[in-house]
Design a protein around this motif. Structure first.
Motif, PDB file in Angstrom:
ATOM      1  N   GLU A 233       0.833  -1.209   0.000  1.00 29.35           N
ATOM      2  CA  GLU A 233       0.000   0.000   0.000  1.00 29.35           C
ATOM      3  C   GLU A 233       0.867   1.259   0.000  1.00 29.35           C
ATOM      4  O   GLU A 233       0.550   2.242  -0.670  1.00 29.35           O
ATOM      5  CB  GLU A 233      -0.962  -0.023   1.183  1.00 29.35           C
ATOM      6  N   ALA A 234       1.994   1.240   0.724  1.00 31.61           N
ATOM      7  CA  ALA A 234       2.912   2.383   0.731  1.00 31.61           C
ATOM      8  C   ALA A 234       3.535   2.587  -0.655  1.00 31.61           C
ATOM      9  O   ALA A 234       3.704   3.733  -1.106  1.00 31.61           O
ATOM     10  CB  ALA A 234       3.994   2.184   1.787  1.00 31.61           C
ATOM     11  N   HIS A 235       3.879   1.487  -1.337  1.00 35.66           N
ATOM     12  CA  HIS A 235       4.425   1.587  -2.693  1.00 35.66           C
ATOM     13  C   HIS A 235       3.411   2.261  -3.623  1.00 35.66           C
ATOM     14  O   HIS A 235       3.761   3.157  -4.396  1.00 35.66           O
ATOM     15  CB  HIS A 235       4.789   0.217  -3.256  1.00 35.66           C
ATOM     16  N   TRP A 236       2.147   1.812  -3.567  1.00 32.02           N
ATOM     17  CA  TRP A 236       1.105   2.391  -4.418  1.00 32.02           C
ATOM     18  C   TRP A 236       0.906   3.867  -4.110  1.00 32.02           C
ATOM     19  O   TRP A 236       0.743   4.687  -5.020  1.00 32.02           O
ATOM     20  CB  TRP A 236      -0.218   1.641  -4.268  1.00 32.02           C
ATOM     21  N   GLU A 237       0.882   4.219  -2.843  1.00 33.20           N
ATOM     22  CA  GLU A 237       0.706   5.630  -2.473  1.00 33.20           C
ATOM     23  C   GLU A 237       1.844   6.479  -3.018  1.00 33.20           C
ATOM     24  O   GLU A 237       1.621   7.596  -3.498  1.00 33.20           O
ATOM     25  CB  GLU A 237       0.573   5.787  -0.958  1.00 33.20           C
ATOM     26  N   GLN A 238       3.059   5.962  -2.960  1.00 30.92           N
ATOM     27  CA  GLN A 238       4.212   6.693  -3.490  1.00 30.92           C
ATOM     28  C   GLN A 238       4.098   6.851  -5.001  1.00 30.92           C
ATOM     29  O   GLN A 238       4.333   7.934  -5.535  1.00 30.92           O
ATOM     30  CB  GLN A 238       5.508   5.964  -3.118  1.00 30.92           C
ATOM     31  N   PHE A 239       3.745   5.784  -5.698  1.00 28.15           N
ATOM     32  CA  PHE A 239       3.585   5.853  -7.152  1.00 28.15           C
ATOM     33  C   PHE A 239       2.552   6.916  -7.523  1.00 28.15           C
ATOM     34  O   PHE A 239       2.799   7.776  -8.370  1.00 28.15           O
ATOM     35  CB  PHE A 239       3.165   4.488  -7.719  1.00 28.15           C
ATOM     36  N   LYS A 240       1.390   6.856  -6.872  1.00 29.59           N
ATOM     37  CA  LYS A 240       0.311   7.799  -7.199  1.00 29.59           C
ATOM     38  C   LYS A 240       0.695   9.232  -6.847  1.00 29.59           C
ATOM     39  O   LYS A 240       0.351  10.161  -7.586  1.00 29.59           O
ATOM     40  CB  LYS A 240      -0.979   7.385  -6.496  1.00 29.59           C
ATOM     41  N   ALA A 241       1.423   9.437  -5.762  1.00 30.78           N
ATOM     42  CA  ALA A 241       1.824  10.786  -5.356  1.00 30.78           C
ATOM     43  C   ALA A 241       2.790  11.398  -6.378  1.00 30.78           C
ATOM     44  O   ALA A 241       2.625  12.565  -6.778  1.00 30.78           O
ATOM     45  CB  ALA A 241       2.457  10.751  -3.968  1.00 30.78           C
ATOM     46  N   VAL A 242       3.795  10.628  -6.792  1.00 30.50           N
ATOM     47  CA  VAL A 242       4.750  11.136  -7.783  1.00 30.50           C
ATOM     48  C   VAL A 242       4.032  11.438  -9.090  1.00 30.50           C
ATOM     49  O   VAL A 242       4.237  12.493  -9.711  1.00 30.50           O
ATOM     50  CB  VAL A 242       5.922  10.158  -7.998  1.00 30.50           C
TER      51      VAL A 242
END
Length: 168
Positions: free
Chosen positions: A56-65
Motif C-alpha cells: 500500500e505504501a508503494h502504491w501511495e508513493q507511485f500515485k503521489a509522484v
C-alpha cells in the motif's frame, strides 16, 4: 506521440521516487510533447513478496509522484508485480486496478485515429499455483471482436507479458 514506460517498480523510498520523478521530467521536456503515456505494468515493487502495508505504501508513493509530476494523459496495464501475493489472484487484481483507477483489467479506447487495446496477461495457472502469462478464453473472444469490428484501423496492443514470443 506516445511514451511507453514499463517495470518502474517504485517503492516507498526516496531513491525510487527520485528516479521516477526524473523520468517524468525528461518526458515532459520532450519536443514535441508526447500526447499519451502507456504504463506497461510492474508499476510498484514487489507486491508479489511484500506485505500489505509495504505494498500500500508503494502504491501511495507511485500515485503521489504521478499526481505531482505528470500532466500528460496516461493509461495503465496490469503487471505481475502489481498483483499482491497476500490475496487470491482475482482479489489481488482488484486492489491493483483500484490503485490504477481502472474498473476492469482489459479495455480499449481510441485516441487520434488509433485504437489502443490494453490486455490482462496475468492469470492463475491451471494447477492453481500463482500466475502465468496468457489470455483467458473470454479475453481472447473480446480481443477477436475488437479486431473484427475495427478492420483496417490503426491498432496498438499493450500487454505486460508478451502474448506471442519466439526464440531461436
Amino acid at each position: 506521440r506516445i511514451v511507453h514506460l514499463t517495470d518502474i517498480h517504485i517503492d516507498s523510498t526516496d531513491i525510487s521516487s527520485a528516479g521516477f520523478r526524473k523520468c517524468l521530467q525528461a518526458i515532459h521536456a520532450l519536443e514535441p510533447k508526447p500526447e499519451l503515456i502507456l504504463f506497461g505494468g510492474d508499476l510498484v515493487r514487489d507486491a508479489l513478496v511484500d506485505d500489505k502495508v509495504k505494498v500500500e505504501a508503494h502504491w501511495e508513493q507511485f500515485k503521489a509522484v504521478l499526481k505531482q509530476h505528470c500532466s500528460i494523459p496516461y493509461v495503465h496495464c496490469l503487471g505481475n508485480h502489481d498483483v499482491c501475493a497476500f490475496e487470491p489472484l482475482e482479489k489481488a487484481k482488484q486492489l491493483s486496478l483500484k490503485n490504477m483507477g481502472l474498473g476492469k483489467p482489459y479495455y480499449s479506447f481510441v485516441k487520434n485515429g488509433w485504437r489502443f487495446i490494453v490486455l490482462d496477461s496475468i492469470h492463475v495457472k491451471e494447477d492453481n499455483t500463482w500466475y502465468e502469462g496468457r489470455l483467458d478464453e473470454s479475453q481472447w473472444l473480446w480481443l477477436r471482436t475488437q479486431l473484427e469490428n475495427h478492420p483496417g484501423e490503426n491498432t496498438l496492443i499493450l500487454s505486460h507479458i508478451p502474448i506471442l514470443s519466439a526464440a531461436a
